[in-house]
Design a protein around this motif. Structure first.
Motif, PDB file in Angstrom:
ATOM      1  N   ASP A 126      13.198  18.821   7.364  1.00  0.00           N
ATOM      2  CA  ASP A 126      14.316  18.200   7.154  1.00  0.00           C
ATOM      3  C   ASP A 126      15.662  19.044   7.304  1.00  0.00           C
ATOM      4  N   VAL A 127      15.466  20.301   7.860  1.00  0.00           N
ATOM      5  CA  VAL A 127      16.643  21.333   8.213  1.00  0.00           C
ATOM      6  C   VAL A 127      16.826  21.122   9.731  1.00  0.00           C
ATOM      7  N   ASP A 128      18.142  20.912   9.975  1.00  0.00           N
ATOM      8  CA  ASP A 128      18.506  20.843  11.517  1.00  0.00           C
ATOM      9  C   ASP A 128      18.810  22.434  11.692  1.00  0.00           C
ATOM     10  N   PRO A 129      18.069  23.086  12.453  1.00  0.00           N
ATOM     11  CA  PRO A 129      18.187  24.377  12.789  1.00  0.00           C
ATOM     12  C   PRO A 129      19.657  24.710  13.420  1.00  0.00           C
ATOM     13  N   GLU A 130      20.431  23.664  14.029  1.00  0.00           N
ATOM     14  CA  GLU A 130      21.807  23.952  14.743  1.00  0.00           C
ATOM     15  C   GLU A 130      22.624  23.925  13.390  1.00  0.00           C
ATOM     16  N   SER A 131      22.450  23.321  12.406  1.00  0.00           N
ATOM     17  CA  SER A 131      23.519  23.412  11.327  1.00  0.00           C
ATOM     18  C   SER A 131      23.185  24.555  10.234  1.00  0.00           C
ATOM     19  N   HIS A 132      22.290  25.186  10.306  1.00  0.00           N
ATOM     20  CA  HIS A 132      22.043  26.354   9.685  1.00  0.00           C
ATOM     21  C   HIS A 132      23.258  27.375   9.775  1.00  0.00           C
ATOM     22  N   PRO A 133      23.369  27.930   8.432  1.00  0.00           N
ATOM     23  CA  PRO A 133      24.564  28.873   8.811  1.00  0.00           C
ATOM     24  C   PRO A 133      24.475  30.049   9.729  1.00  0.00           C
ATOM     25  N   GLY A 134      23.268  30.570   9.710  1.00  0.00           N
ATOM     26  CA  GLY A 134      22.873  31.739  10.640  1.00  0.00           C
ATOM     27  C   GLY A 134      22.564  31.102  12.087  1.00  0.00           C
ATOM     28  N   ALA A 135      22.826  29.980  12.603  1.00  0.00           N
ATOM     29  CA  ALA A 135      22.484  29.296  13.709  1.00  0.00           C
ATOM     30  C   ALA A 135      23.544  29.806  14.615  1.00  0.00           C
ATOM     31  N   ARG A 136      23.249  30.281  15.887  1.00  0.00           N
ATOM     32  CA  ARG A 136      24.223  30.557  16.801  1.00  0.00           C
ATOM     33  C   ARG A 136      23.780  29.725  18.267  1.00  0.00           C
ATOM     34  N   ASP A 137      24.822  29.637  19.028  1.00  0.00           N
ATOM     35  CA  ASP A 137      24.537  29.237  20.774  1.00  0.00           C
ATOM     36  C   ASP A 137      23.719  30.245  21.085  1.00  0.00           C
ATOM     37  N   SER A 138      22.377  29.810  21.642  1.00  0.00           N
ATOM     38  CA  SER A 138      21.446  30.776  22.188  1.00  0.00           C
ATOM     39  C   SER A 138      22.192  31.447  23.565  1.00  0.00           C
ATOM     40  N   ASP A 139      23.029  30.738  24.278  1.00  0.00           N
ATOM     41  CA  ASP A 139      23.447  31.031  25.525  1.00  0.00           C
ATOM     42  C   ASP A 139      24.790  31.743  25.405  1.00  0.00           C
ATOM     43  N   ALA A 140      25.239  32.088  24.109  1.00  0.00           N
ATOM     44  CA  ALA A 140      26.450  32.943  23.765  1.00  0.00           C
ATOM     45  C   ALA A 140      26.034  34.300  23.956  1.00  0.00           C
ATOM     46  N   PRO A 141      26.847  35.334  24.367  1.00  0.00           N
ATOM     47  CA  PRO A 141      26.385  36.839  23.949  1.00  0.00           C
ATOM     48  C   PRO A 141      26.335  36.988  22.605  1.00  0.00           C
ATOM     49  N   LEU A 142      25.605  38.130  22.267  1.00  0.00           N
ATOM     50  CA  LEU A 142      25.488  38.496  20.999  1.00  0.00           C
ATOM     51  C   LEU A 142      26.337  39.592  20.810  1.00  0.00           C
TER      52      LEU A 142
END
Length: 88
Positions: A18-34
Motif C-alpha cells: 500500500d506504500v508508494d515508494p516515491e512518496s516515502h520521506p526517504g525517497a529520492r530521484d534515482s537520477d539525481a546525484p547523491l
C-alpha cells in the motif's frame, strides 16, 4: 504452486504493497546525484538522536526540557526542539 501474501504492516498500519515508494520521506530521484555532505549531516542527526535515546533525553526539547510532541517527532524523528523553540 501456492503463493503467500505479505500481510506485514508498516508503522503507519499500511501493508508494504500500500506504500508508494516515491512518496516515502526517504525517497529520492534515482537520477539525481547523491550529495554526500547532506548524507553525512543526516547521519550525524540520526546518530545524535540515538545518543539522546540512550541517555534518556530523546523526545525532550534541548532548550526547555519539555516534551516534543508526537506529531513533531513523527515528521522529524531527529527533532531537538519543541514547537515553541523550533526556530529559537
Amino acid at each position: 504452486m501456492t503463493t503467500v501474501e505479505d500481510t506485514t504492516e508498516t508503522d503507519d498500519g499500511l501493508a508494504p504493497s500500500d506504500v508508494d515508494p516515491e512518496s516515502h520521506p526517504g525517497a529520492r530521484d534515482s537520477d539525481a546525484p547523491l550529495d554526500l555532505d547532506v548524507v553525512a549531516m543526516e547521519l550525524a542527526e540520526v546518530t545524535a538522536a540515538l545518543e539522546r535515546l540512550d541517555a534518556g533525553g530523546y523526545g525532550r526539547c534541548g532548550t526547555c526540557g519539555g516534551a516534543i510532541d508526537d506529531e513533531t517527532l513523527g515528521l522529524s524523528p531527529t527533532a531537538r526542539s519543541c514547537a515553541a523553540h523550533l526556530w529559537a
